[in-house]
Design a protein around this motif. Structure first.
Motif, PDB file in Angstrom:
ATOM      1  N   ARG A  33       3.260 -85.253  33.829  1.00 17.01           N
ATOM      2  CA  ARG A  33       4.204 -86.940  33.505  1.00 17.01           C
ATOM      3  C   ARG A  33       4.368 -86.718  31.882  1.00 17.01           C
ATOM      4  NH1 ARG A  33       0.315 -91.251  36.420  1.00 17.01           N
ATOM      5  NH2 ARG A  33       0.802 -90.848  38.681  1.00 17.01           N
ATOM      6  N   ALA A  34       5.543 -87.340  31.521  1.00 19.56           N
ATOM      7  CA  ALA A  34       5.654 -87.420  30.167  1.00 19.56           C
ATOM      8  C   ALA A  34       4.687 -88.513  29.670  1.00 19.56           C
ATOM      9  CB  ALA A  34       6.961 -87.773  30.027  1.00 19.56           C
ATOM     10  N   ARG A  35       4.207 -88.178  28.449  1.00 20.63           N
ATOM     11  CA  ARG A  35       3.298 -89.208  27.791  1.00 20.63           C
ATOM     12  C   ARG A  35       3.247 -88.820  26.178  1.00 20.63           C
ATOM     13  NH1 ARG A  35      -2.308 -86.688  30.344  1.00 20.63           N
ATOM     14  NH2 ARG A  35      -2.472 -85.066  28.890  1.00 20.63           N
ATOM     15  N   ASN A  36       2.831 -89.903  25.521  1.00 16.09           N
ATOM     16  CA  ASN A  36       2.707 -89.639  23.933  1.00 16.09           C
ATOM     17  C   ASN A  36       1.198 -89.715  23.465  1.00 16.09           C
ATOM     18  OD1 ASN A  36       2.730 -92.434  24.239  1.00 16.09           O
ATOM     19  ND2 ASN A  36       3.735 -92.480  22.337  1.00 16.09           N
ATOM     20  N   TRP A  37       0.226 -89.837  24.290  1.00 13.71           N
ATOM     21  CA  TRP A  37      -1.138 -89.832  24.064  1.00 13.71           C
ATOM     22  C   TRP A  37      -1.965 -88.873  24.573  1.00 13.71           C
ATOM     23  CZ3 TRP A  37      -4.248 -90.324  28.448  1.00 13.71           C
ATOM     24  CH2 TRP A  37      -3.454 -90.615  29.484  1.00 13.71           C
ATOM     25  N   GLU A  38      -3.064 -88.709  23.942  1.00 15.38           N
ATOM     26  CA  GLU A  38      -4.177 -87.692  24.555  1.00 15.38           C
ATOM     27  C   GLU A  38      -5.186 -88.060  25.382  1.00 15.38           C
ATOM     28  OE1 GLU A  38      -3.554 -84.314  24.013  1.00 15.38           O
ATOM     29  OE2 GLU A  38      -1.680 -84.870  23.027  1.00 15.38           O
ATOM     30  N   PRO A  39      -5.393 -87.159  26.396  1.00 19.45           N
ATOM     31  CA  PRO A  39      -6.789 -87.745  27.220  1.00 19.45           C
ATOM     32  C   PRO A  39      -8.037 -87.121  26.488  1.00 19.45           C
ATOM     33  CG  PRO A  39      -5.585 -85.700  27.949  1.00 19.45           C
ATOM     34  CD  PRO A  39      -4.663 -86.175  27.151  1.00 19.45           C
ATOM     35  N   GLU A  40      -9.045 -87.656  26.767  1.00 20.55           N
ATOM     36  CA  GLU A  40     -10.158 -87.431  25.967  1.00 20.55           C
ATOM     37  C   GLU A  40     -11.479 -87.285  26.998  1.00 20.55           C
ATOM     38  OE1 GLU A  40     -11.030 -88.914  21.771  1.00 20.55           O
ATOM     39  OE2 GLU A  40     -12.592 -90.118  22.852  1.00 20.55           O
TER      40      GLU A  40
END
Length: 275
Positions: A33-40
């Protein structure tokens, strides 16, 4: 107190300060999926609430476990789900909440299929990301989207909620169960970030949830087919003591039986109104 230590995936905002977004469907070529944030990723303790389910209610914790067998059992046809499962679920929600009106606006069947890409609605998998389904803005927009204009205007002036009704199907939910965060442990002002959800034809909005070591996580391992959990996604109640939502996520339970059947579940999304 019985707990497991497990990894949960939280949200980290874009480093450049831009508006966070996620595409609802995965790219057919990349499978992502396109996204501009990071999983943590954080390791947290998740409490087994078996035998103490009654300690958690929609208005106190933001979620509630209920035992209620379903008359519908196949969950293979969207038309049959709408025709058979929707009506009994509306009555269940009314019975539990005391609501005067319940409108089911969609459902998702999830089947854990490792390696498969979620390129469309027929391939939804468990969501391994801490989130809240609705923001106040998207919740109000849902009422206007699914009800006639005149009726919607009146209903949003009174108390209304969005509640998900989650149930295992086919077999107990041992693989990738659902973890729920007690609303009373959430810092509403610091933990939540609105995230634009990009559909092929429109935009919605959810809350990404930032890590907070104060979060208290709960789960009911091995939920059976006659068990459901109600997950509050929004509540317009003004009373500060009432839970407004509950962050939630699927997770890999390290205590689960190896080789257990892959998780299959259904969630219904309901607009819940009060006179």
């Amino acid at each position: 107190m019985s707990t497991v230590s497990a990894e949960l995936v939280y949200f980290a905002p874009p480093s450049d300060g831009s508006r966070p977004f996620t595409s609802i469907n995965a790219d057919s070529k990349t499978g992502q999926r396109a996204r501009n944030w990071e999983p943590e990723v954080h390791t947290v303790k998740i409490e087994n609430v078996r035998g103490k389910e009654s300690d958690y209610t929609l208005d106190s914790a933001g979620f509630q476990y209920v035992t209620k067998p379903s008359k519908h059992s196949s969950f293979n046809s969207d038309d049959e789900i709408r025709g058979e499962y929707y009506p009994e679920s509306i009555e269940l929600l009314k019975d539990i909440t005391g609501a005067s009106k319940v409108v089911l606006f969609d459902h998702t069947v999830r089947r854990h299929r490792p390696g498969d890409a979620e390129t469309d609605e027929s391939k939804r998998q468990p969501v391994n990301q801490v989130h809240v389904d609705q923001t106040p803005e998207s919740a109000t927009a849902r009422v206007h989207r699914h009800l006639p204009a005149g009726e919607a205007e009146k209903l949003v002036k009174k108390r209304f909620q969005i509640i998900n009704l989650w149930r295992p199907i086919s077999h107990p939910a041992i693989d990738h169960p659902l973890a729920l965060c007690d609303y009373r442990s959430v810092d509403v002002k610091k933990d939540l970030v609105p995230v634009t959800l990009v559909y092929p034809d429109r935009e919605g909005e959810t809350f990404g949830v930032k890590f907070n070591p104060a979060h208290r996580w709960k789960y009911g391992p091995g939920m059976k087919l006659d068990e459901v959990v109600l997950i509050k996604c929004y509540d317009s109640a003004k009373d500060g003591n009432i839970a407004k939502f509950t962050p939630h996520t699927g997770f890999k339970d390290p205590s689960a039986t190896q080789g257990a059947p892959l998780r299959e579940s259904i969630e219904l999304r309901a607009l819940v109104f009060y006179e």
